[in-house]
Design a protein around this motif. Structure first.
Motif, PDB file in Angstrom:
ATOM      1  N   ALA A  63       0.845  -1.200   0.000  1.00 16.95           N
ATOM      2  CA  ALA A  63       0.000   0.000   0.000  1.00 16.95           C
ATOM      3  C   ALA A  63       0.879   1.247   0.000  1.00 16.95           C
ATOM      4  O   ALA A  63       2.028   1.230   0.441  1.00 16.95           O
ATOM      5  N   ASN A  64       0.290   2.315  -0.533  1.00 16.68           N
ATOM      6  CA  ASN A  64       0.936   3.623  -0.565  1.00 16.68           C
ATOM      7  C   ASN A  64       0.062   4.590   0.214  1.00 16.68           C
ATOM      8  O   ASN A  64      -1.153   4.675  -0.037  1.00 16.68           O
ATOM      9  N   LEU A  65       0.637   5.312   1.151  1.00  9.07           N
ATOM     10  CA  LEU A  65      -0.136   6.201   2.011  1.00  9.07           C
ATOM     11  C   LEU A  65       0.141   7.659   1.660  1.00  9.07           C
ATOM     12  O   LEU A  65       1.297   8.068   1.589  1.00  9.07           O
ATOM     13  N   PRO A  66      -0.904   8.457   1.466  1.00  9.86           N
ATOM     14  CA  PRO A  66      -0.699   9.898   1.249  1.00  9.86           C
ATOM     15  C   PRO A  66      -0.411  10.589   2.580  1.00  9.86           C
ATOM     16  O   PRO A  66      -1.312  10.834   3.375  1.00  9.86           O
ATOM     17  N   LEU A  67       0.841  10.898   2.833  1.00  5.48           N
ATOM     18  CA  LEU A  67       1.243  11.504   4.106  1.00  5.48           C
ATOM     19  C   LEU A  67       2.134  12.716   3.831  1.00  5.48           C
ATOM     20  O   LEU A  67       3.352  12.663   4.034  1.00  5.48           O
ATOM     21  N   PRO A  68       1.559  13.810   3.381  1.00  4.83           N
ATOM     22  CA  PRO A  68       2.372  14.995   3.088  1.00  4.83           C
ATOM     23  C   PRO A  68       2.921  15.614   4.361  1.00  4.83           C
ATOM     24  O   PRO A  68       2.303  15.540   5.414  1.00  4.83           O
ATOM     25  N   GLY A  69       4.104  16.217   4.255  1.00  6.56           N
ATOM     26  CA  GLY A  69       4.647  16.935   5.400  1.00  6.56           C
ATOM     27  C   GLY A  69       5.543  16.127   6.284  1.00  6.56           C
ATOM     28  O   GLY A  69       5.729  16.457   7.446  1.00  6.56           O
ATOM     29  N   MET A  70       6.150  15.043   5.760  1.00  3.31           N
ATOM     30  CA  MET A  70       7.122  14.218   6.479  1.00  3.31           C
ATOM     31  C   MET A  70       6.586  13.731   7.824  1.00  3.31           C
ATOM     32  O   MET A  70       6.810  14.336   8.872  1.00  3.31           O
ATOM     33  N   PRO A  71       5.860  12.614   7.829  1.00  3.62           N
ATOM     34  CA  PRO A  71       5.341  12.084   9.093  1.00  3.62           C
ATOM     35  C   PRO A  71       6.461  11.606  10.001  1.00  3.62           C
ATOM     36  O   PRO A  71       7.481  11.095   9.534  1.00  3.62           O
ATOM     37  N   HIS A  72       6.289  11.791  11.314  1.00  2.00           N
ATOM     38  CA  HIS A  72       7.238  11.263  12.283  1.00  2.00           C
ATOM     39  C   HIS A  72       6.707   9.924  12.765  1.00  2.00           C
ATOM     40  O   HIS A  72       6.137   9.812  13.859  1.00  2.00           O
ATOM     41  N   LEU A  73       6.896   8.892  11.942  1.00  2.00           N
ATOM     42  CA  LEU A  73       6.302   7.594  12.225  1.00  2.00           C
ATOM     43  C   LEU A  73       6.881   6.953  13.478  1.00  2.00           C
ATOM     44  O   LEU A  73       6.201   6.170  14.153  1.00  2.00           O
ATOM     45  N   GLY A  74       8.132   7.272  13.793  1.00  2.00           N
ATOM     46  CA  GLY A  74       8.728   6.715  15.002  1.00  2.00           C
ATOM     47  C   GLY A  74       8.002   7.133  16.257  1.00  2.00           C
ATOM     48  O   GLY A  74       8.181   6.544  17.325  1.00  2.00           O
ATOM     49  N   SER A  75       7.153   8.171  16.152  1.00  2.00           N
ATOM     50  CA  SER A  75       6.367   8.646  17.283  1.00  2.00           C
ATOM     51  C   SER A  75       4.904   8.248  17.156  1.00  2.00           C
ATOM     52  O   SER A  75       4.062   8.706  17.918  1.00  2.00           O
ATOM     53  N   GLY A  76       4.598   7.390  16.190  1.00  2.00           N
ATOM     54  CA  GLY A  76       3.211   7.004  15.986  1.00  2.00           C
ATOM     55  C   GLY A  76       2.666   6.129  17.101  1.00  2.00           C
ATOM     56  O   GLY A  76       3.415   5.489  17.843  1.00  2.00           O
ATOM     57  N   ILE A  77       1.344   6.111  17.236  1.00  2.00           N
ATOM     58  CA  ILE A  77       0.674   5.272  18.237  1.00  2.00           C
ATOM     59  C   ILE A  77      -0.517   4.595  17.581  1.00  2.00           C
ATOM     60  O   ILE A  77      -0.953   4.984  16.491  1.00  2.00           O
ATOM     61  N   THR A  78      -1.056   3.566  18.240  1.00  2.00           N
ATOM     62  CA  THR A  78      -2.237   2.876  17.723  1.00  2.00           C
ATOM     63  C   THR A  78      -3.286   2.755  18.818  1.00  2.00           C
ATOM     64  O   THR A  78      -2.988   2.850  20.006  1.00  2.00           O
ATOM     65  N   TRP A  79      -4.542   2.539  18.382  1.00  2.00           N
ATOM     66  CA  TRP A  79      -5.615   2.232  19.332  1.00  2.00           C
ATOM     67  C   TRP A  79      -6.792   1.630  18.566  1.00  2.00           C
ATOM     68  O   TRP A  79      -6.826   1.651  17.326  1.00  2.00           O
ATOM     69  N   ASP A  80      -7.748   1.081  19.321  1.00  2.00           N
ATOM     70  CA  ASP A  80      -8.963   0.529  18.713  1.00  2.00           C
ATOM     71  C   ASP A  80      -9.980   1.639  18.522  1.00  2.00           C
ATOM     72  O   ASP A  80     -10.285   2.400  19.454  1.00  2.00           O
ATOM     73  N   TYR A  81     -10.536   1.695  17.315  1.00  2.00           N
ATOM     74  CA  TYR A  81     -11.528   2.717  16.978  1.00  2.00           C
ATOM     75  C   TYR A  81     -12.647   2.071  16.163  1.00  2.00           C
ATOM     76  O   TYR A  81     -12.433   1.612  15.043  1.00  2.00           O
ATOM     77  N   LYS A  82     -13.823   1.961  16.771  1.00  2.00           N
ATOM     78  CA  LYS A  82     -14.999   1.407  16.105  1.00  2.00           C
ATOM     79  C   LYS A  82     -14.710   0.039  15.486  1.00  2.00           C
ATOM     80  O   LYS A  82     -15.079  -0.239  14.334  1.00  2.00           O
ATOM     81  N   GLY A  83     -14.025  -0.802  16.266  1.00  2.00           N
ATOM     82  CA  GLY A  83     -13.781  -2.168  15.811  1.00  2.00           C
ATOM     83  C   GLY A  83     -12.574  -2.347  14.928  1.00  2.00           C
ATOM     84  O   GLY A  83     -12.279  -3.473  14.502  1.00  2.00           O
ATOM     85  N   SER A  84     -11.870  -1.273  14.622  1.00  2.00           N
ATOM     86  CA  SER A  84     -10.674  -1.357  13.784  1.00  2.00           C
ATOM     87  C   SER A  84      -9.474  -0.803  14.549  1.00  2.00           C
ATOM     88  O   SER A  84      -9.623   0.006  15.460  1.00  2.00           O
TER      89      SER A  84
END
Length: 497
Positions: A336-357
């Motif tokens: 997959a290719n993600l549209p992420l303009p503006g240089m994402p700081h992925l090393g600081s990313g987090i996850t959580w459950d949202y509406k079953g996903s």
């Protein structure tokens, strides 16, 4: 008469043109050897003081370097030279240390082994804590203002101990699986193993000249260091930091690369390395204390990584700062290719459950936004507008809120609080007007959190994670990262790994 005096001063090495040319280089180097080499090394590779090479000085502007030479550096052994050197000499020295050395610096097996220190071997220390605290709810706070670390009790939020660190710790410290030991990595390549039970350094070794970060294997047996200079990954036995292997970072054509970062991938029993100059990501497994490298080729250079909770997918930020790639970790193929303009700081990313996903969220270095991505469909489901580009984002499984700073730009003193179920900013805080507010870390229960005021006259602020009310301020010297033992060793979903 004035010209004659100037000539005499030049001859003595006390006055050098700030512009380093062939004719003045020798004089400036002599000046360096006389005043700087005893601490920073005759080859500028560091000693008691840090290495003085362009790669190691990336965060220090030349005018700041000049000021440090003139007035010294607070809380370090760097003396002031204002009464010894002229302004021109100081300028010349600053120019000199930002130039690459004539001879390429070497840091190989002999240098690594020679640097190895065992001030308090583990076998000589008691295996019980020397103080009373919940060892899983400790925080380590890195104070970059004077190169110290404060050990904080996560229950009482009171400091337990404060100790000096190596110069310019870089990247988050890593804990052993049982939480007893912590491993620090410095920009100058030093790895320090510290015993949290006995509050002592047990081992140190210098893995490189300019190091990006370190990672500890899921079983706690091995440590891998990622270097900018030289272009290597270095594998150690984690017990006493004995050298096991130096891995040259090269592609099939023999082209070498800096290593942007290395991460442990616990479910896979491996390490993942991000390469700076070659369009590849590496998976490294260790068998019989030897590294085996699996290469995953990509269509572009990747600067930063994020992983789904099962480490089945790698999400990388493309260096063009406009998109990200999702790579299947088993096949090595981009899915997959993600549209992420503006240089994402992925090393600081987090996850959580949202509406079953499961969703992930990341701030951006260059644009005023937080991107929220569905990790099933790999679609951006929401882009939140923020008061400026951000650096750090944090949450906790037991908290309904995610926090993101506005690290860059005029609103750097603000922090946003996001409701993870409505995906809206519900509160914006300004805890210290005019001072950078950044990097949140929760306690092990998700009930309290710490926020840094990045200033020499700064503080760590304790907040109630539910009411968002401030509870306490602990004065500190430019506290940067804060790292909770439980969250880090359990790979808590709201904490960087």
């Amino acid at each position: 008469m004035q010209q004659s005096l100037k000539t005499l001063m030049l001859t003595a090495g006390l006055l050098v043109s700030p512009l380093i040319t062939a004719s003045t280089h020798v004089q400036t180097e002599a000046l360096y050897q006389e005043h700087c080499a005893s601490c920073h090394g005759s080859d500028r590779l560091g000693g008691m003081g840090p290495a003085l090479l362009p790669e190691n000085l990336a965060r220090l502007k030349k005018n700041q370097a000049e000021q440090a030479i003139l007035t010294g550096s607070a809380a370090t052994q760097m003396p002031a030279f204002a009464d010894t050197l002229s302004a021109e000499s100081v300028s010349a020295l600053a120019e000199f240390i930002y130039q690459p050395p004539a001879k390429k610096p070497v840091w190989g097996k002999a240098e690594i082994i020679a640097s190895h220190l065992l001030p308090h071997p583990v076998s000589t220390l008691p295996d019980k804590p020397a103080y009373d605290a919940d060892m899983m709810n400790l925080f380590l706070v890195v104070e970059i203002g004077d190169h110290h670390v404060t050990l904080l009790d996560g229950d009482s939020m009171a400091p337990i101990h404060r100790f000096a660190s190596r110069y310019a710790l870089h990247g988050g410290p890593k804990y052993s699986p049982d939480g007893r030991f912590v491993y620090f990595g410095s920009r100058d390549g030093w790895i320090t193993k510290y015993d949290l039970y006995n509050l002592k350094v047990v081992a140190e070794v210098r893995a490189g000249i300019n190091m990006r970060n370190i990672a500890v294997s899921a079983d706690g047996d091995h440590l891998l260091a990622a270097n900018y200079l030289p272009h290597t990954l270095v594998l150690f036995d984690s017990n006493n930091l004995d050298l096991l292997e130096i891995i040259p970072v090269e592609n099939d054509a023999g082209e070498s690369s800096r290593v942007s970062a290395v991460y442990a991938a616990p479910p896979r029993g491996s390490f993942i390395a991000a390469l700076k100059d070659i369009p590849e990501a590496w998976e490294i497994t260790v068998e019989n204390n030897r590294a085996r490298v699996r290469r995953m080729k990509t269509d572009t250079w990747l600067d930063d990584f994020f992983f789904d909770p099962g480490y089945e997918h790698l999400i990388g930020a493309a260096r063009d700062g406009k998109h990200g790639l999702v790579i299947d970790m088993d096949t090595g193929k981009t899915i997959a290719n993600l549209p992420l303009p503006g240089m994402p700081h992925l090393g600081s990313g987090i996850t959580w459950d949202y509406k079953g996903s499961r969703v992930m969220a990341t701030p951006h270095f260059r644009t005023n936004a937080v991107s929220i991505i569905d990790m099933n469909t790999w679609e951006v489901i929401k882009t939140l507008e923020t008061a400026g580009p951000g650096f750090f984002m944090r949450s906790h499984e037991n908290s309904r809120y995610a926090w993101v700073d506005v690290f860059f730009g005029p609103n750097k003193d603000k922090v946003h609080v996001i409701d993870k179920q409505t995906l809206e900013i519900v509160k914006t805080l300004q805890p210290a007007p005019g001072k950078v507010a950044a990097h949140v870390e929760f306690d092990r229960y998700g009930k309290k959190l710490l926020l840094s005021i990045w200033d020499e006259d700064g503080a760590v602020i304790v907040y109630n994670a539910d009411t968002l009310e401030e509870e306490k301020r602990i004065p500190m010297n430019k506290p940067s990262g804060k790292y909770n033992v439980w969250n880090k060793i359990n790979y808590e979903e709201g904490t960087s790994h």
